[in-house]
Design an enzyme around this catalytic site. Structure first.
Site, PDB file in Angstrom:
ATOM      1  N   GLU A 128       0.808  -1.228   0.000  1.00  0.00           N
ATOM      2  CA  GLU A 128       0.000   0.000   0.000  1.00  0.00           C
ATOM      3  C   GLU A 128       0.837   1.271   0.000  1.00  0.00           C
ATOM      4  O   GLU A 128       0.388   2.322  -0.450  1.00  0.00           O
ATOM      5  CB  GLU A 128      -0.970   0.007   1.182  1.00  0.00           C
ATOM      6  N   PHE A 160     -11.206  -7.381  14.248  1.00  0.00           N
ATOM      7  CA  PHE A 160     -10.129  -7.826  13.360  1.00  0.00           C
ATOM      8  C   PHE A 160      -9.764  -6.715  12.373  1.00  0.00           C
ATOM      9  O   PHE A 160     -10.630  -6.155  11.718  1.00  0.00           O
ATOM     10  CB  PHE A 160     -10.551  -9.095  12.604  1.00  0.00           C
ATOM     11  N   LYS A 214     -17.338  -0.664   6.734  1.00  0.00           N
ATOM     12  CA  LYS A 214     -17.820  -1.696   5.803  1.00  0.00           C
ATOM     13  C   LYS A 214     -19.347  -1.659   5.695  1.00  0.00           C
ATOM     14  O   LYS A 214     -19.908  -1.783   4.606  1.00  0.00           O
ATOM     15  CB  LYS A 214     -17.349  -3.069   6.286  1.00  0.00           C
ATOM     16  N   MET A 251      24.344   8.616   0.553  1.00  0.00           N
ATOM     17  CA  MET A 251      24.296   9.929   1.203  1.00  0.00           C
ATOM     18  C   MET A 251      24.662   9.827   2.685  1.00  0.00           C
ATOM     19  O   MET A 251      25.335  10.708   3.224  1.00  0.00           O
ATOM     20  CB  MET A 251      22.902  10.550   1.032  1.00  0.00           C
TER      21      MET A 251
HETATM   22  C1  LIG Z   1      12.668   5.672   4.356  1.00  0.00           C
HETATM   23  C2  LIG Z   1      13.983   6.315   4.616  1.00  0.00           C
HETATM   24  N1  LIG Z   1      14.854   5.766   5.467  1.00  0.00           N
HETATM   25  C3  LIG Z   1      16.059   6.348   5.703  1.00  0.00           C
HETATM   26  C4  LIG Z   1      16.392   7.515   5.098  1.00  0.00           C
HETATM   27  C5  LIG Z   1      17.722   8.196   5.380  1.00  0.00           C
HETATM   28  N2  LIG Z   1      18.550   8.262   4.165  1.00  0.00           N
HETATM   29  C6  LIG Z   1      18.633   9.361   3.399  1.00  0.00           C
HETATM   30  S1  LIG Z   1      19.592   9.155   2.045  1.00  0.00           S
HETATM   31  C7  LIG Z   1      19.951   7.580   2.480  1.00  0.00           C
HETATM   32  C8  LIG Z   1      20.859   6.732   1.630  1.00  0.00           C
HETATM   33  C9  LIG Z   1      20.284   6.439   0.311  1.00  0.00           C
HETATM   34  O1  LIG Z   1      21.056   5.425  -0.297  1.00  0.00           O
HETATM   35  P1  LIG Z   1      20.765   4.952  -1.752  1.00  0.00           P
HETATM   36  O2  LIG Z   1      19.323   4.684  -1.940  1.00  0.00           O
HETATM   37  O3  LIG Z   1      21.666   3.827  -2.075  1.00  0.00           O
HETATM   38  O4  LIG Z   1      21.117   6.246  -2.625  1.00  0.00           O
HETATM   39  P2  LIG Z   1      22.511   7.040  -2.756  1.00  0.00           P
HETATM   40  O5  LIG Z   1      22.592   8.033  -1.653  1.00  0.00           O
HETATM   41  O6  LIG Z   1      23.616   6.020  -2.688  1.00  0.00           O
HETATM   42  O7  LIG Z   1      22.425   7.695  -4.090  1.00  0.00           O
HETATM   43  C10 LIG Z   1      19.301   7.230   3.682  1.00  0.00           C
HETATM   44  C11 LIG Z   1      19.445   5.917   4.358  1.00  0.00           C
HETATM   45  C12 LIG Z   1      15.430   8.080   4.229  1.00  0.00           C
HETATM   46  N3  LIG Z   1      15.633   9.243   3.604  1.00  0.00           N
HETATM   47  N4  LIG Z   1      14.261   7.450   3.991  1.00  0.00           N
END
Ligand SMILES: Cc1ncc(C[n+]2csc(CCOP(=O)(O)OP(=O)(O)O)c2C)c(N)n1
Length: 574
Positions: free
Chosen positions: A50, A112, A162, A474
């Site tokens: 979802e 439920f 429902k 990042m």
């Molecule tokens: C749902 C969620 N969990 C954690 C984060 C924290 N966060 C921001 S950027 C990032 C890393 C993203 O890694 P990736 O998808 O491999 O992309 P990249 O930065 O390597 O381009 C994280 C964990 C977030 N923004 N969203």
């Protein structure tokens, strides 16, 4: 007037609201609605989770400007929508979520799959409703659509029991009157506000326009172009504002803020007037608010009164539709050239060009910034791009030059990983023509990769670029800069993305060099259906410039100028 079941009324209402596509997942409490759907010509996209339905409805809304609709059952179905609703709320996206609820008589008895979804979503919806009688369904849905799209757009949730779906009631859409004065957009600019604005604009020597998503949502691109042509005031965009002003315009400076262009951040700090159009001065944009643009007078135009003086104190706040405001301003302001100011900014660009990864000599390795630049080049800058969240998102913002509104779809406010693939599915449904590229990280891709199955089932034409660096990039960058390279929980052992996509019956490509990258992009563009491209990029490259959180906007970390900056700042394990 005719009698219908509550379930039928739901679909009748959606037809009246000209909804053609909904995104959802069935379950017990929403089963009457799903059963009634068989009688209606509305396309239902069966998602795999979802969260995907909410992001798809959001992506649909962002791509089209129309309201996106998501459907889910009670309990876990409804709670799975939450991340998507919060994402839409933070980015002011018009979405209506319809959830099933347990029958009225058992509410509050731990039935439920019972859960108080209106309670849970209260802080992340523009408004929400619990409907327990069939006769209330139509007025509520009409109000929900009105609220979602009027004034500052946002998500609205309608939870319907429902038994309300099962019982019958009269349905007469035209007789329903929406009486919500609070939801009406504010009226035009008051004469004394207009005069004050014009005086400030005419007197400014170093003015700058900050263009936010409000420019896109209010349809103000034309008005902004006219304003800039008349006043020669340069424009910088927020992340969500990209595309609101054409990147190719000589006075478009690019993105501001944490990963904005260095000359933009310097210009903001030197400006004597900021014209903030439909943006909200969030912390990624201002850095430390105490040191933000202290030399500048500030005019803020926003549809939402609550935004004025929320983050940054302004000299003049104008509450209203930006389009109307720009119409009035365009008539009233003086023509101006701002030659000196624009020349000063041009000079600031010089130093950045030296550090730009695109101008550095090719060292044979594949860099994410190059991949994005190549996607931009090979798509002629015309593709719609849907990004996820992370380094790749910022590189996309820097290296894909957005020309038109709604060209970039990205989660700005909430920064939701897992957004890109489902949002792109929504965008594809809204825009059957034209090219769509997903740009996502290897981390975020895995959060909603189950929706590849939806792409296959719906036979969608989407190109998916996984910018695969083997890290939560990042976060790794923050650990490199601020935690002495202690890479706690950021290296990723990934599945073989090509095999994964092939298991869904999709086509795949892989690239490890720049020439392979170009070939793959070209091939993906020629291929019908969803194509997943696994770009194995440098693993430890960083996004520059960067304003460390809480720093002054002009205090940026720049790409170091060592002898070979690419090798100095990146290492590969591939
Ligand atoms: C749902 C969620 N969990 C954690 C984060 C924290 N966060 C921001 S950027 C990032 C890393 C993203 O890694 P990736 O998808 O491999 O992309 P990249 O930065 O390597 O381009 C994280 C964990 C977030 N923004 N969203």
């Amino acid at each position: 007037m005719s009698q219908k079941t509550g379930a039928q009324i739901i679909w009748e209402c959606l037809l009246k609201e000209q909804v053609e596509t909904v995104f959802g997942y069935p379950g017990g409490a929403i089963l009457p609605a799903y059963d009634a759907l068989t009688q209606y010509r509305i396309r239902h996209v069966l998602v795999r989770h979802e969260q995907g339905a909410a992001h798809m409805a959001d992506g649909y809304a962002r791509a089209s400007g129309k309201v996106g609709v998501a459907l889910a059952t009670s309990g876990p179905g409804a709670t799975n929508l939450v991340t998507g609703i919060a994402t839409a709320m933070m980015d002011s996206s018009p979405v209506v979520c319809i959830t099933g609820q347990v029958p009225g008589p058992v509410i509050g008895r731990d039935a439920f799959q019972e859960c108080d979804v209106t309670g849970i979503t209260l802080p992340i919806t523009k408004h929400n409703y619990l409907v327990t009688r069939a006769q209330h369904i139509a007025p509520t849905i009409k109000e929900a659509f009105h609220l979602a799209r009027s004034g500052r757009p946002g998500p609205v949730l309608v939870d319907i029991t429902k038994d309300a779906q099962q019982e019958s009631a009269d349905f007469d859409w035209d007789d329903i009157e929406v009486r919500l004065p609070g939801a009406r957009p504010a009226s035009g600019v008051l004469p004394d506000e207009l005069q004050q604005a014009v005086e400030l604009i005419n007197a400014a020597q170093k003015p700058l326009i900050l263009a936010g998503q409000g420019v896109i949502q209010s349809g103000s691109t034309e008005g902004l172009l006219q304003f800039v042509d008349k006043t020669s005031i340069p424009v910088s965009c927020t992340l969500l504002g990209l595309g609101g002003f054409p990147a190719s315009h000589p006075l478009n400076l690019g993105m501001m803020g944490m990963h904005g262009e260095s000359w933009v951040n310097h210009a903001i700090q030197q400006a004597d007037l900021l014209l903030a159009f439909g943006m909200r001065f969030d912390d990624r944009v201002t850095g430390n608010p105490a040191t933000y643009a202290t030399a500048a007078k500030k005019i803020h135009v926003d549809i939402d009164r609550a935004e004025i003086n929320k983050n940054v104190q302004v000299d003049l706040g104008i509450v209203g539709d930006l389009r109307d405001t720009l119409l009035q301003l365009n008539e009233a302001v003086d023509e101006c050239s701002h030659r000196q100011w624009n020349a000063d900014i041009e000079e600031m660009k010089g130093d950045s060009a030296v550090r730009d990864i695109q101008t550095l000599p090719d060292n044979g390795r594949l860099y994410a910034a190059h991949v994005i630049n190549d996607i931009w080049n090979l798509t002629d800058g015309k593709a719609m791009v849907v990004t996820d969240v992370g380094q790749h998102q910022m590189w996309e913002a820097q290296y894909y030059k957005h020309e038109f509104p709604r060209q970039l779809i990205t989660s700005g406010g909430l920064g939701t990983m897992g957004f890109a693939l489902p949002a792109a599915i929504g965008a594809r449904m809204a825009c059957p023509e034209g090219e769509i590229w997903v740009v996502c990280g290897d981390g975020g891709f895995q959060m909603t990769a189950c929706e590849l199955s939806t792409c296959a089932q719906e036979e969608l034409d989407i190109n998916v670029a996984i910018i695969n660096n083997g890290y939560l990039g990042m976060v790794r960058q923050w650990q490199e800069f601020f935690y002495e390279k202690r890479y706690s929980a950021t290296p990723l052992r990934n599945p073989d993305f090509c095999l994964l996509a092939q298991a869904h019956g999709l086509q795949t490509l892989q690239a490890r060099t720049r020439s392979q990258a170009r070939e793959s992009i070209a091939k993906a563009r020629r291929t019908q259906g969803t194509v997943v491209v696994d770009f194995r990029v440098e693993q430890e490259d960083s996004v520059y410039p960067m304003v460390p959180a809480g720093n002054c906007l002009h205090d940026m970390i720049r790409r170091p100028l060592e002898e070979n900056p690419l090798v100095e700042t990146a290492q590969s394990r591939w």
